[in-house]
Scaffold this motif. Structure first.
Motif, PDB file in Angstrom:
ATOM      1  N   THR A  87      16.680  -8.063 -23.775  1.00 22.11           N
ATOM      2  CA  THR A  87      16.398  -7.832 -25.188  1.00 22.11           C
ATOM      3  C   THR A  87      14.920  -7.975 -25.470  1.00 22.11           C
ATOM      4  OG1 THR A  87      16.835 -10.162 -25.697  1.00 22.11           O
ATOM      5  CG2 THR A  87      18.685  -8.628 -25.901  1.00 22.11           C
ATOM      6  N   SER A  92      17.545  -1.498 -29.214  1.00 23.21           N
ATOM      7  CA  SER A  92      18.161  -0.427 -29.998  1.00 23.21           C
ATOM      8  C   SER A  92      19.545  -0.807 -30.498  1.00 23.21           C
ATOM      9  CB  SER A  92      18.259   0.838 -29.150  1.00 23.21           C
ATOM     10  OG  SER A  92      19.231   0.663 -28.133  1.00 23.21           O
ATOM     11  N   LYS A  93      20.009  -0.072 -31.501  1.00 23.43           N
ATOM     12  CA  LYS A  93      21.352  -0.284 -32.028  1.00 23.43           C
ATOM     13  C   LYS A  93      22.401   0.056 -30.979  1.00 23.43           C
ATOM     14  CE  LYS A  93      20.439   0.367 -36.969  1.00 23.43           C
ATOM     15  NZ  LYS A  93      20.739   1.205 -38.163  1.00 23.43           N
ATOM     16  N   SER A  94      22.109   1.093 -30.174  1.00 30.03           N
ATOM     17  CA  SER A  94      23.085   1.490 -29.157  1.00 30.03           C
ATOM     18  C   SER A  94      23.317   0.367 -28.162  1.00 30.03           C
ATOM     19  CB  SER A  94      22.619   2.754 -28.430  1.00 30.03           C
ATOM     20  OG  SER A  94      21.373   2.541 -27.795  1.00 30.03           O
ATOM     21  N   LYS A  96      22.892  -2.915 -28.898  1.00 31.29           N
ATOM     22  CA  LYS A  96      23.557  -3.997 -29.628  1.00 31.29           C
ATOM     23  C   LYS A  96      25.059  -3.760 -29.750  1.00 31.29           C
ATOM     24  CE  LYS A  96      19.486  -5.160 -32.410  1.00 31.29           C
ATOM     25  NZ  LYS A  96      18.879  -5.101 -33.764  1.00 31.29           N
ATOM     26  N   TYR A  97      25.456  -2.488 -29.821  1.00 24.41           N
ATOM     27  CA  TYR A  97      26.876  -2.167 -30.011  1.00 24.41           C
ATOM     28  C   TYR A  97      27.590  -1.869 -28.698  1.00 24.41           C
ATOM     29  CZ  TYR A  97      25.670  -1.902 -34.951  1.00 24.41           C
ATOM     30  OH  TYR A  97      25.236  -2.210 -36.215  1.00 24.41           O
ATOM     31  N   SER A  98      26.900  -2.040 -27.587  1.00 27.31           N
ATOM     32  CA  SER A  98      27.511  -1.786 -26.285  1.00 27.31           C
ATOM     33  C   SER A  98      28.159  -3.053 -25.738  1.00 27.31           C
ATOM     34  CB  SER A  98      26.456  -1.293 -25.283  1.00 27.31           C
ATOM     35  OG  SER A  98      25.899  -0.061 -25.686  1.00 27.31           O
ATOM     36  N   GLN A  99      29.212  -2.875 -24.946  1.00 25.37           N
ATOM     37  CA  GLN A  99      29.867  -3.996 -24.274  1.00 25.37           C
ATOM     38  C   GLN A  99      29.042  -4.382 -23.051  1.00 25.37           C
ATOM     39  OE1 GLN A  99      33.891  -3.215 -22.963  1.00 25.37           O
ATOM     40  NE2 GLN A  99      33.860  -4.911 -21.501  1.00 25.37           N
ATOM     41  N   GLU A 100      28.658  -5.648 -22.960  1.00 25.08           N
ATOM     42  CA  GLU A 100      27.866  -6.115 -21.831  1.00 25.08           C
ATOM     43  C   GLU A 100      28.754  -6.284 -20.599  1.00 25.08           C
ATOM     44  OE1 GLU A 100      24.346  -9.339 -21.439  1.00 25.08           O
ATOM     45  OE2 GLU A 100      26.299 -10.220 -21.864  1.00 25.08           O
ATOM     46  N   ARG A 113      34.254   3.522 -24.416  1.00 25.94           N
ATOM     47  CA  ARG A 113      33.415   2.400 -24.849  1.00 25.94           C
ATOM     48  C   ARG A 113      32.021   2.536 -24.258  1.00 25.94           C
ATOM     49  NH1 ARG A 113      31.195  -1.290 -27.455  1.00 25.94           N
ATOM     50  NH2 ARG A 113      31.955  -3.430 -27.646  1.00 25.94           N
ATOM     51  N   SER A 114      31.011   2.292 -25.085  1.00 21.10           N
ATOM     52  CA  SER A 114      29.636   2.250 -24.606  1.00 21.10           C
ATOM     53  C   SER A 114      29.404   0.919 -23.899  1.00 21.10           C
ATOM     54  CB  SER A 114      28.664   2.382 -25.786  1.00 21.10           C
ATOM     55  OG  SER A 114      27.334   2.256 -25.342  1.00 21.10           O
ATOM     56  N   GLN A 182      28.800   5.101 -19.837  1.00 24.72           N
ATOM     57  CA  GLN A 182      30.244   5.147 -20.066  1.00 24.72           C
ATOM     58  C   GLN A 182      30.951   5.287 -18.730  1.00 24.72           C
ATOM     59  OE1 GLN A 182      30.695   8.578 -22.659  1.00 24.72           O
ATOM     60  NE2 GLN A 182      31.469   7.278 -24.308  1.00 24.72           N
TER      61      GLN A 182
END
Length: 204
Positions: A87, A92-94, A96-100, A113-114, A182
């Protein structure tokens, strides 16, 4: 015997196997990383305990007499950040919204799922399962440094130059990149989508 205090690991008098067995798998992998071990992401707990115990005595497989690791060029592990996403001020937002994803054993929460990771083995397995090879965009080099990182999906293009996994991951880590990708599209078919992104907005 497992309940006995102290060390039950042969030839490791200064290492308490009981103490190691009391640790969580993530903690053992962290210990393994600190000892310079690689390829531990697929190990079970017992194997991790043995590997860490041996490494602490300088007798782990793949180490020389000084105890420093000698890593095979085809052998990949978690990477310097243990697979965790990087980080920064421009995250980016992409991302933040992705599964780690921090291990090859983790699965997407749902199809489409991203996902995001810095785990070398996860990235390599993703690419190789799609027949892709590590590459750089020809002409974007900076002196001796690789240019823009890409994967070659056997495309008919002369813009991509193949590189070794060692070179690819070295550049990936030096630039503090994240791998956003993905596994499957929402319809369940395999996805080749990926982007390389830096939280510091450096050129990927």
């Amino acid at each position: 015997m497992a309940d006995e205090p102290g060390n039950q690991t042969p030839n490791t008098p200064d290492v308490s196997e009981t103490e190691l067995r009391g640790m969580k798998v993530d903690e053992l992998r962290k210990e393994a990383k600190e000892e310079g071990l690689s390829g531990t992401s697929g190990m079970r707990k017992g194997e991790l305990v043995d590997a860490v115990a041996q490494a602490k005595q300088g007798s782990a497989p793949g180490t020389d007499e000084s105890g420093s690791g000698s890593q095979d060029s085809d052998e990949v592990g978690a990477g310097p950040d243990g697979g965790r996403i990087r980080t920064g001020p421009e995250t980016s937002k992409s991302l933040k919204y992705s599964q780690e994803i921090t291990s090859p054993d983790e699965d997407p929460e749902r199809e489409g799922r991203s996902l995001a990771t810095t785990h070398h083995e996860v990235i390599k397995q993703w690419a190789e399962s799609r027949g892709a090879r590590p590459a750089t965009v020809d002409g974007t080099e900076h002196g001796d440094h690789l240019g823009v990182l890409r994967f070659d999906f056997n495309e008919d293009t002369d813009k991509l130059r193949p590189v070794s996994w060692d070179e690819w991951f070295r550049t990936f880590d030096e630039r503090r990149l994240n791998f956003i990708y993905q596994e499957q599209r929402k319809d369940g078919n395999q996805s080749n989508f990926f982007i390389l992104e830096s939280p510091n907005r450096e050129d990927a």
